[in-house]
Design a protein around this motif. Structure first.
Motif, PDB file in Angstrom:
ATOM      1  N   TYR B 603       5.784   5.377  -6.004  1.00 32.62           N
ATOM      2  CA  TYR B 603       7.058   6.092  -5.914  1.00 32.62           C
ATOM      3  C   TYR B 603       7.042   7.092  -4.759  1.00 32.62           C
ATOM      4  N   THR B 604       5.934   7.835  -4.635  1.00 31.02           N
ATOM      5  CA  THR B 604       5.800   8.774  -3.527  1.00 31.02           C
ATOM      6  C   THR B 604       5.911   8.038  -2.202  1.00 31.02           C
ATOM      7  N   TRP B 605       5.260   6.911  -2.169  1.00 38.67           N
ATOM      8  CA  TRP B 605       5.248   6.086  -0.963  1.00 38.67           C
ATOM      9  C   TRP B 605       6.685   5.687  -0.594  1.00 38.67           C
ATOM     10  N   ALA B 606       7.445   5.240  -1.600  1.00 39.74           N
ATOM     11  CA  ALA B 606       8.825   4.815  -1.360  1.00 39.74           C
ATOM     12  C   ALA B 606       9.683   5.985  -0.897  1.00 39.74           C
ATOM     13  N   PRO B 626      14.421  -1.080  -5.736  1.00 35.24           N
ATOM     14  CA  PRO B 626      15.527  -1.784  -6.376  1.00 35.24           C
ATOM     15  C   PRO B 626      16.063  -0.958  -7.540  1.00 35.24           C
ATOM     16  N   GLY B 627      17.323  -1.155  -7.847  1.00 37.96           N
ATOM     17  CA  GLY B 627      17.919  -0.516  -9.026  1.00 37.96           C
ATOM     18  C   GLY B 627      18.123   0.968  -8.865  1.00 37.96           C
ATOM     19  N   GLU B 628      18.414   1.595  -9.994  1.00 34.44           N
ATOM     20  CA  GLU B 628      18.763   3.008 -10.023  1.00 34.44           C
ATOM     21  C   GLU B 628      17.738   3.744 -10.868  1.00 34.44           C
ATOM     22  N   ILE B 629      17.754   5.054 -10.769  1.00 32.30           N
ATOM     23  CA  ILE B 629      16.887   5.862 -11.626  1.00 32.30           C
ATOM     24  C   ILE B 629      17.424   5.735 -13.055  1.00 32.30           C
ATOM     25  N   ARG B 644      11.006  -0.600 -11.201  1.00 33.89           N
ATOM     26  CA  ARG B 644      11.394  -0.520  -9.796  1.00 33.89           C
ATOM     27  C   ARG B 644      10.172  -0.666  -8.883  1.00 33.89           C
ATOM     28  N   CYS B 645       9.005  -0.870  -9.459  1.00 33.13           N
ATOM     29  CA  CYS B 645       7.767  -0.834  -8.684  1.00 33.13           C
ATOM     30  C   CYS B 645       7.400  -2.229  -8.208  1.00 33.13           C
TER      31      CYS B 645
END
Lengths: 480, 674
Positions: B603-606, B626-629, B644-645
C-alpha cells in the motif's frame, strides 16, 4: 390625573429600553455596527423603517395611561372641602386619547360616510315648519359634528375640503423644507463640505445613510398626516362606525394592539426558541430527543385549535375573578398579554428547529473543537461561540415574525378568540366590518381604513426584514 | 508520451488575444485579468499555473462566456476554430459549450445533480448536441462510461451520484464533458479534491483520452506536480497577467521569471530537508490596488527602480519561451542550487528523548444505529488498534487516503472523541483514566491546529479574545494586563504584529489566519501539537511560510508534532517518523528514510508511486490500485488491503497479518514479511 401602568405598558417600555441598550451595544461591536450600517444604506430598508417609526410613535403615545381627575360638579363644595381625596374616573385614558380627544368624544349616532355632512341612512326627521306644525319627513339627517362648522351651507363642503388640503400642502412643504435644509446643514458639517455639495450628495445617494429615501418618506408622511389633521378637526375623515365612533380614531388605537401582539409575543417566544434550539443542537443525545419530541408534538396540534382552547380557558379564569381588575382596561390588557403569551408558547417551534439545525452545523466547526480542546465549559461555548454566530438568524426571524403575528391577531380576532371585544384592534375592526359589507349600500370605509393601515404596517415590517436579512446574512453580505 | 509527432502538424484551436476581465464592485470596475493572450493547438495541453486569486478560473469561465453576474469581458478577442466567440449570439454559444469546448470542474461532488441518474446526465448532453435519443443515447452513454474507465458501466447508468465515490464522480464528469466530442477540454483543478491515488488515475485517464481524441486541453492548476504530468506548455499567471510562458521541458529545467523560480523554491523537497523553505514575502496584490509597474515587484527580491515604474513587456528567452521581466538577461536560472543550509541536525544522531505521547491499541468505534429505538446494530471501526510513540522535539507524520481515520486518531488523542479501547498516555499520564479536572490540567499540554483556517477561528471574536480564551479557560494567566502581554508575545512569536489582537479574523488572509490558529495553540505552552493538514488549504508560497514557522517553533520550544497529512512532499520535508494508515490501522511505520525510500508494504508503495513528481524521468511506475477504499463499517476479512493488493496470497484473505519488525524503528504489517 393619576398615572396607570398597565402590564403591557411596562413591557413595551422595557422593550424600548432593551432596544436602546442593544443599539448602544451594537455601536461598540464593529461587526454589528457594519451590519447596521449596511441596513442604513439600504433605501427600501430605511424608508420602511421611517414608516415603522411613525407607527411606533403612535403606539408609544398610546402606552402612557392615566385616569383623569373628575371635576366636582359644584365648585363651591370643592373649595370648602379641599382635603377630600381627589376622585378619578373609572375610564383609563392614554396620552393618545388626550391628543385625539376631539375625535374620541365627537360620536355621531351611527354610520356616516367619509367626509360626509349627513348620515349614511335615511331617518324620519321631525320638522317644525313656519306655521309651527310638526311635519315628519324621511331624509338623511345632518351629522352632529361632521361638517358642523359649515352651518346650513352644505354645498360649500367641497370648496372647504379643497382649501384645507391646499393649506395642508403648504404647511407640509414648509416643514419638510426646514427638515431637509437641517439635514443638509448637518451633513455639510459632518463631512466638511459646502452646503450645495451636501445637498447634491443626499440626492445622488452618495452618503453613508439613505437620507434621500428617508426624506422622501417623511415628505409623504407629512403630506398625508397634515392633510388628515386639517380635515379631522371638522370632519370624520374615514367616516364613523355603527355606534358613530370615528374610524380614524379606531385605526390609530389599533396600532398599539398590533405592536404589542407583534413585539411581546416575540419576547415570549425568543428565549424559549433560542435556549431549547441551541441546547438541543449542541448537546445532542437525550436532550435533543426530548426537545425534538416536544416541538414535534406541539407543531402537530392544529395551531388555531390550541390557541382557541387556551384563550377560552383563560377567558373563564378572567370572568370568574372580576375582583382582580380595578378597571375594564386592566382586564382587556391582561387578556391581550395572555394572548401574546399563548401565541408565543405555540409559535416557538419553527425558530427552534431552525436554530437547532444551525447549531448542529456550528458545533462541528473547528473553532468549537478548538474551544473544547481548551476545556472551555459548555455554557461558555454556547454563549461565546454559538450564540453570536446565530444572531443573524434570530434578528431575521424576529423581524419576519413580527408581521406574521400582526396578521395572526387579525385572523384570531375575526374567529372570535382574539383580543377583548372592548379593545380596539385591526382584527376586531375587520370582524365588525364583516356584516357591514353585506348591507346595501355597503359600509366599506371601516374595512378599507383598517386594511390600508395594517397593510402599510406589515409591508413596512416585511421590507425592513428583507433589508435586515440582506445585511446580516453572512452569505449575502459577501466577505465574512 | 508520444506527443512529438503531433507537434509538426498541429492546428491552432483556441486563440485568445488581449483578453481583459473586470468585476463590477459598486460603481467601479476591478480588473481581474489584464490583457491575457494564449493559444492552444490540437493535441496540446496548455497549463495555466498560479496561486489562488490570480484570475485563472475567471479566464476559463470567460472563454465559455460563463462569468458570474458581476464579471464583464472588457476587451480582447477569443477565437475558437476560426469563430469569434465574443461576437456569437447566445443561441450559437450554447452549441459551442459542450459541443466545441467542454469544462471539467474542481469539485466532483457538487458538479453532478444529486437527483438525476448518471445515465440521464450523460444523455442530456447527447440529446442536446448530437440529437441522440432513447436506446441510442443509452448505448453511447455506456460507451462513454466504459471509455473513462468505469467498471460495470451498464449498472452505473441507472445509479445516482451518491452511490459513487469521489473518483468515480470525477470520471462521470469527464464522460459528460466528452459526450459531445469537444475539440477543447478545459479542466479547472480536476484533481484538487481527490486523493493521490485517485489523482494519479484521473491524470492517467486524461492523458490517454487526449492522445486518443487529439483534443486540445487547457489545464488550470496550482500544482506543479500535475503540470509536470500533463502539460505540453505552461503559462504562469500572477495577479491577472501571464508572466511566463514556456514549453514544459524548458519550464522545468530553466524557469526564468523570479515568481516561477520562487514557486519552485517554495516546494518542500528532499533536497532541502530540515532546512528552511524559500518563501515569497507578502501576498498577491488586491484587485483594487494593482501596482503600476511590474505586479510582482513588491514581492521580488531582484526588483529595482525600473520594475516599479514600468510594466515589463514580453522578452523571448528561448525557443517558444517568453517571460515578462525586466531583468531577464542578468538573472541566471537558480533552481536547484538555491537550497538553504540544513539547519537541524539529522534526527538519528540525537539521543533518544523522553516520550511525550504514547498510544497503544487505540480504538475509536462509532455506533451504527437503526430502527425506531435507535438500537446499536454495529460499529464503524474508524480507528482499530493504533499504536504510536512520539518523543519531545520530534515530528510523527500520519499519512493515508481520506477516510482512513487519520483525523479521528488526532481527535481521540485530544479526548475530543470517546475512546473505545486502548490507552493514550501523555507525559506518562493515562488520559483515559483521568477525571475531568485532571484532564483539564493535561489539556494545556496538548493542542491542535486545524486544516481550514477559515473555519477554525470564530468570526465574531477579536483575535486577542480568540488567543486569550485558552489561557483564561486553562488558567495559565492571572490578571488582564499580564494576559495582554502574553497575547502580544505569542503573536510576535508567530510573526504577526501585536496590534492584530484588536482586529477580527476576516481582515486576515489564509496564511495569516493559520498563524493566528498556531498562536492560539501556542498560547497555553503545549508540549504536543496535533497538526491536522495545516497547509492543505493554503497556496504553495504560503504553505512554505507556515512549514518554516512550524519548524522553527519546534527547534525553539522543543514541541512534538503529530502531523496528519496526505502530502508526501511535506512529510519528506518535516517529519522524523512516518506511520501509514489504511482503514483504521497502521500498516507501516518507521523513520522517513525507511518508509519513503524503501517502502515495504504494497500500500505504501502504491501511495508513493501515485505522487506526481516534478521530473518525469524519475516518476516510478504507477502502481494502480483497483477499486475503492472499503467502508470501515464492514472491512474485508483478513488483511484489509488484500482485495486491492497485487501480491495478495491465500493467507491474506484468512487473517490479519502480525506486525513484523524489519529494523529497530521500521515495522510493517504484511504477510509478505513473516
Amino acid at each position: 390625573m393619576a398615572p396607570v401602568v398597565l402590564w403591557s405598558d411596562a413591557l413595551i417600555w422595557l422593550l424600548v429600553a432593551a432596544a436602546l441598550a442593544f443599539a448602544w451595544g451594537s455601536r461598540r461591536n464593529p461587526l454589528l455596527r457594519a451590519a447596521w450600517q449596511r441596513v442604513g444604506r439600504s433605501r427600501t430598508g430605511m424608508a420602511s423603517a421611517t414608516v415603522l417609526l411613525f407607527y411606533v410613535c403612535v403606539g408609544l403615545l398610546d402606552s402612557l395611561h392615566f385616569r383623569p381627575r373628575l371635576e366636582s360638579g359644584e365648585t363651591q363644595i370643592a373649595a370648602s372641602s379641599e382635603r377630600k381625596p381627589a376622585v378619578y374616573a373609572v375610564q383609563v385614558l392614554s396620552l393618545l386619547d388626550a391628543v385625539l380627544s376631539p375625535l374620541r368624544t365627537r360620536s355621531e349616532k351611527t354610520y356616516s360616510e367619509p367626509l360626509a355632512t349627513r348620515a349614511h341612512a335615511k331617518e324620519a326627521i321631525e320638522l317644525r315648519d313656519a306655521s309651527g306644525r310638526v311635519r315628519q319627513i324621511r331624509d338623511y339627517p345632518r351629522l352632529q359634528y361632521g361638517g358642523a362648522h359649515l352651518g346650513a351651507d352644505e354645498t360649500r363642503r367641497d370648496a372647504d375640503i379643497g382649501e384645507r388640503l391646499l393649506r395642508a400642502l403648504a404647511i407640509a412643504l414648509l416643514v419638510w423644507w426646514a427638515l431637509a435644509a437641517a439635514t443638509a446643514t448637518a451633513l455639510a458639517r459632518i463631512e466638511a463640505c459646502s452646503h450645495v455639495e451636501a445637498w447634491r450628495r443626499i440626492w445622488c445617494n452618495e452618503t453613508g445613510f439613505a437620507c434621500n429615501a428617508v426624506l422622501a418618506v417623511i415628505a409623504a408622511l407629512l403630506l398625508v398626516g397634515i392633510a388628515l389633521g386639517q380635515l379631522a378637526v371638522d370632519y370624520h375623515v374615514f367616516g364613523t362606525d355603527k355606534v358613530g365612533q370615528d374610524v380614524l380614531y379606531q385605526v390609530l388605537k389599533s396600532v398599539r394592539t398590533a405592536l404589542v401582539i407583534g413585539l411581546v409575543t416575540t419576547l415570549v417566544m425568543l428565549p424559549l426558541a433560542v435556549f431549547l434550539g441551541v441546547v438541543a443542537g449542541y448537546f445532542r443525545g437525550w436532550v435533543d430527543d426530548l426537545i425534538q419530541y416536544l416541538y414535534t408534538t406541539l407543531s402537530s396540534i392544529p395551531g388555531v385549535l390550541l390557541i382557541a382552547a387556551a384563550v377560552l380557558m383563560m377567558q373563564v379564569v378572567i370572568d370568574t375573578h372580576p375582583q382582580w381588575f380595578a378597571t375594564a382596561a386592566e382586564r382587556a390588557d391582561l387578556r391581550l398579554l395572555a394572548l401574546c403569551f399563548i401565541l408565543g408558547v405555540t409559535s416557538w417551534t419553527g425558530l427552534c428547529r431552525l436554530l437547532r439545525g444551525e447549531t448542529l452545523k456550528l458545533r462541528e466547526l473547528e473553532y468549537i473543537q478548538a474551544a473544547q480542546a481548551f476545556a472551555v465549559s459548555d455554557l461558555r461555548i454556547l454563549a461565546r461561540h454559538i450564540l453570536p454566530n446565530l444572531m443573524h438568524i434570530v434578528i431575521i426571524a424576529l423581524v419576519m415574525d413580527f408581521s406574521s403575528l400582526v396578521l395572526a391577531e387579525a385572523v384570531l380576532s375575526y374567529v372570535g378568540i382574539g383580543v377583548d371585544p372592548t379593545m380596539i384592534s385591526f382584527g376586531t375592526m375587520i370582524n365588525n366590518a364583516r356584516l357591514e359589507l353585506a348591507r346595501e349600500p355597503a359600509v366599506w370605509w371601516s374595512l378599507a381604513a383598517a386594511f390600508v393601515f395594517m397593510f402599510t404596517l406589515v409591508l413596512a415590517a416585511n421590507l425592513l426584514a428583507d433589508a435586515v436579512r440582506d445585511a446580516f446574512d453572512p452569505r449575502l453580505a459577501g466577505a465574512a | 508520451m508520444n506527443r512529438a509527432p503531433h507537434a509538426q502538424e498541429k492546428e491552432t484551436l483556441l486563440e485568445v488575444r488581449d483578453l481583459s476581465i473586470a468585476f463590477a464592485s459598486g460603481r467601479s470596475l476591478l480588473m481581474a485579468v489584464d490583457r491575457v493572450g494564449l493559444h492552444v493547438a490540437t493535441g496540446e495541453t496548455l497549463a495555466l499555473l498560479g496561486e489562488s486569486g490570480c484570475g485563472k478560473s475567471a479566464t476559463a469561465l470567460a472563454l465559455l462566456r460563463l462569468l458570474p453576474a458581476a464579471g464583464r469581458i472588457v476587451g480582447g478577442q477569443v477565437s475558437f476554430a476560426g469563430r469569434d466567440l465574443l461576437a456569437l449570439p447566445e443561441t450559437e454559444m450554447r452549441g459551442v459549450r459542450g459541443g466545441g469546448m467542454a469544462m471539467i470542474f474542481q469539485e466532483p461532488a457538487t458538479s453532478l445533480n444529486p437527483v438525476l441518474t448518471i445515465g440521464h446526465q450523460v444523455a442530456e448532453v447527447l440529446v442536446r448536441h448530437l440529437g441522440l435519443a432513447g436506446s441510442e443515447a443509452r448505448a453511447r452513454a455506456f460507451e462513454l462510461l466504459t471509455a473513462v474507465g468505469i467498471a460495470d458501466a451498464a449498472r452505473r447508468l441507472d445509479e445516482y451520484p451518491f452511490q459513487l465515490s469521489g473518483g468515480m464522480k470525477q470520471r462521470v464528469m469527464i464522460a459528460v464533458a466528452l459526450a459531445a466530442n469537444p475539440r477543447l477540454l478545459i479542466a479547472d483543478e480536476p484533481t484538487t479534491a481527490l486523493d493521490v491515488t485517485m489523482q494519479a488515475q484521473i491524470l492517467e485517464l486524461l492523458r490517454r483520452l487526449q492522445v486518443e481524441r487529439a483534443m486540445g486541453m487547457l489545464l488550470i492548476t496550482h500544482d506543479l506536480g500535475v503540470v509536470a504530468q500533463l502539460a505540453t506548455r505552461v503559462g504562469v499567471m500572477y495577479a491577472g497577467e501571464i508572466v511566463e510562458e514556456a514549453p514544459r521541458d524548458s519550464f522545468f529545467s530553466s524557469p526564468r521569471h523570479p515568481y516561477t523560480q520562487k514557486l519552485f523554491a517554495a516546494l518542500p523537497d528532499l533536497a532541502r530537508r530540515g532546512g528552511r523553505l524559500e518563501t515569497i514575502p507578502g501576498q498577491v496584490p488586491p484587485l483594487s490596488g494593482m501596482p503600476a509597474g511590474c505586479r510582482f515587484a513588491a514581492r521580488c527580491a531582484h526588483a529595482w527602480q525600473h520594475c516599479r515604474e514600468e510594466a515589463p513587456d514580453w522578452r523571448l528567452v528561448g525557443p517558444a519561451h517568453r517571460v515578462r521581466c525586466h531583468l531577464v538577461d542578468g538573472l541566471a536560472a537558480q533552481i536547484g542550487g538555491a537550497a538553504s543550509p540544513v539547519a537541524s541536525a539529522p534526527a538519528g544522531s540525537s539521543p533518544p528523548a523522553p516520550s511525550v505521547l504514547s498510544v497503544t491499541d487505540l480504538c475509536v468505534h462509532f455506533p451504527i444505529r437503526r430502527g425506531v429505538l435507535q438500537r446499536t446494530v454495529g460499529h464503524v471501526r474508524a480507528v482499530d488498534g493504533v499504536s504510536l510513540e512520539l518523543a519531545r522535539g520530534q515530528t510523527l507524520a500520519l499519512v493515508g487516503e481520506s477516510g482512513c481515520g487519520k483525523t479521528t486518531v488526532g481527535k481521540a488523542v485530544l479526548q475530543l472523541l470517546p475512546v473505545a479501547g486502548g490507552s493514550v498516555r501523555l507525559l506518562g499520564e493515562e488520559l483515559g483514566a483521568c477525571s475531568r479536572a485532571a484532564l483539564r490540567q493535561l489539556r494545556r499540554r496538548m493542542q491542535m491546529i486545524f486544516q481550514d483556517p477559515f473555519a477554525s477561528l470564530n468570526p465574531r471574536l477579536a483575535v486577542g479574545e480568540i488567543i486569550g480564551e485558552g489561557m483564561r479557560a486553562l488558567g495559565t494567566t492571572v490578571d488582564r494586563r499580564h494576559e495582554a502581554a502574553a497575547i502580544a508575545a505569542v503573536l510576535q512569536q508567530v510573526g504577526l504584529d501585536p496590534a492584530a489582537a484588536e482586529r477580527y479574523p476576516h481582515e486576515f488572509s489564509g496564511g495569516q489566519r493559520q498563524r493566528i490558529a498556531i498562536a492560539r495553540a501556542l498560547a497555553v505552552q503545549p508540549d504536543l501539537v496535533i497538526c491536522d493538514e495545516p497547509t492543505s488549504a493554503l497556496d504553495v508560497s504560503v504553505q512554505a511560510q507556515i512549514l518554516n514557522l512550524l519548524a522553527s517553533l519546534q527547534v525553539e520550544l522543543g514541541l512534538a508534532y503529530l502531523f496528519i497529512t496526505h502530502n508526501f512532499a511535506v512529510v519528506d520535508h518535516l517529519a522524523d517518523l512516518v506511520a501509514v494508515m489504511y482503514l483504521g490501522r497502521i500498516v507501516e511505520q518507521g523513520t522517513v528514510d525507511e518508509v519513503l525510500r524503501s517502502p515495504q508494504h504494497p500500500y505504501t508503495w502504491a501511495l508513493l508511486s501515485a505522487v506526481p513528481s516534478l521530473r518525469l524521468e524519475e516518476q516510478p511506475e504507477f502502481v494502480r490500485l483497483p477499486g475503492e477504499i472499503p467502508s470501515p463499517a464492514n472491512p474485508p476479512a483478513g488483511c484489509h488491503f488484500h482485495p486491492r493488493c497485487r501480491q495478495a496470497m491465500v493467507t491474506c484473505g484468512a487473517r490479519y497479518p502480525q506486525k513484523t519488525a524489519l529494523s529497530g524503528t521500521h515495522s510493517v504489517s504484511c504477510h509478505l514479511y513473516p
